[in-house]
Design an enzyme around this catalytic site. Structure first.
Site, short mmCIF file in Angstrom:
data_model
loop_
_atom_site.label_atom_id
_atom_site.label_comp_id
_atom_site.label_asym_id
_atom_site.label_seq_id
_atom_site.Cartn_x
_atom_site.Cartn_y
_atom_site.Cartn_z
CG ASP A 60 0.99 1.99 -3.53
OD1 ASP A 60 0.77 1.90 -4.75
OD2 ASP A 60 0.35 1.64 -2.73
CD GLN A 123 -8.83 -4.99 2.39
OE1 GLN A 123 -9.76 -5.18 3.26
NE2 GLN A 123 -7.97 -6.21 2.59
CB SER A 124 -7.36 -2.13 -4.12
OG SER A 124 -6.13 -1.90 -3.44
CG HIS A 129 -2.70 -3.40 2.10
ND1 HIS A 129 -3.68 -4.21 1.86
CD2 HIS A 129 -2.75 -2.08 1.34
CE1 HIS A 129 -4.46 -3.45 1.15
NE2 HIS A 129 -3.98 -2.31 0.73
CG LEU A 130 -1.07 -0.85 8.61
CD1 LEU A 130 -1.21 -2.52 8.56
CD2 LEU A 130 -0.23 -0.59 9.85
CG HIS A 131 -2.00 2.46 2.17
ND1 HIS A 131 -1.64 2.26 0.58
CD2 HIS A 131 -3.26 1.74 2.31
CE1 HIS A 131 -2.67 1.50 0.26
NE2 HIS A 131 -3.54 1.15 1.16
#
Length: 143
Positions: A60, A123-124, A129-131
């Site tokens: 990220d 959600q940006s 997606h998974l963090h």
């Protein structure tokens, strides 16, 4: 601009700036046009640490923990709510890839996997997606 205070908190200044610099407005409905679609197509650089035929994982650009990796499907799914029953195998693959990423980054003491879904879920980027977060003691509740 036109967002509530709680919505603005979901987008850090740095994340909004980086999305703008990459030519991406947030949120977007078409995952092909997001910053993640551009990373998948290798149109913009990313620190990719894992890739296979179904997904890729990269660091990220605005980490929220010492280790903060995003795992994204190559298939265009804008958010978890838009996933279908036919995506079950892919969704499982994303979780197993999160486990691989944790091993790559030596997160044997523990880590967190997070999926933000929709506006109120912060959600940006509207590409599922998974963090994967770790590298320190994480607190609870998260937010």
């Amino acid at each position: 601009i036109g967002r509530s205070a709680s919505s603005r908190r979901c987008f850090t200044r740095s994340a909004r700036l980086q999305m703008t610099e990459a030519g991406v407005e947030a949120p977007r409905e078409d995952p092909q046009d997001t910053i993640f679609g551009k990373i998948i197509r290798k149109e913009i650089p990313a620190d990719i640490i894992y890739e296979d035929e179904k997904c890729l994982a990269f660091r990220d650009i605005s980490p929220q923990a010492p280790t903060h990796v995003l795992v994204i499907p190559k298939k265009t799914i804008s958010m978890l709510d838009r996933a279908e029953e036919t995506d079950a195998e892919l969704l499982g693959h994303l979780l197993l890839t999160s486990k691989k990423v944790a091993a790559i980054d030596n997160l044997g003491s523990g880590y967190r996997v997070v999926i933000n879904n929709g506006k109120e879920g912060c959600q940006s980027v509207y590409h599922l997606h998974l963090h994967v977060l770790g590298g320190r003691q994480l607190s609870w509740p998260p937010g």
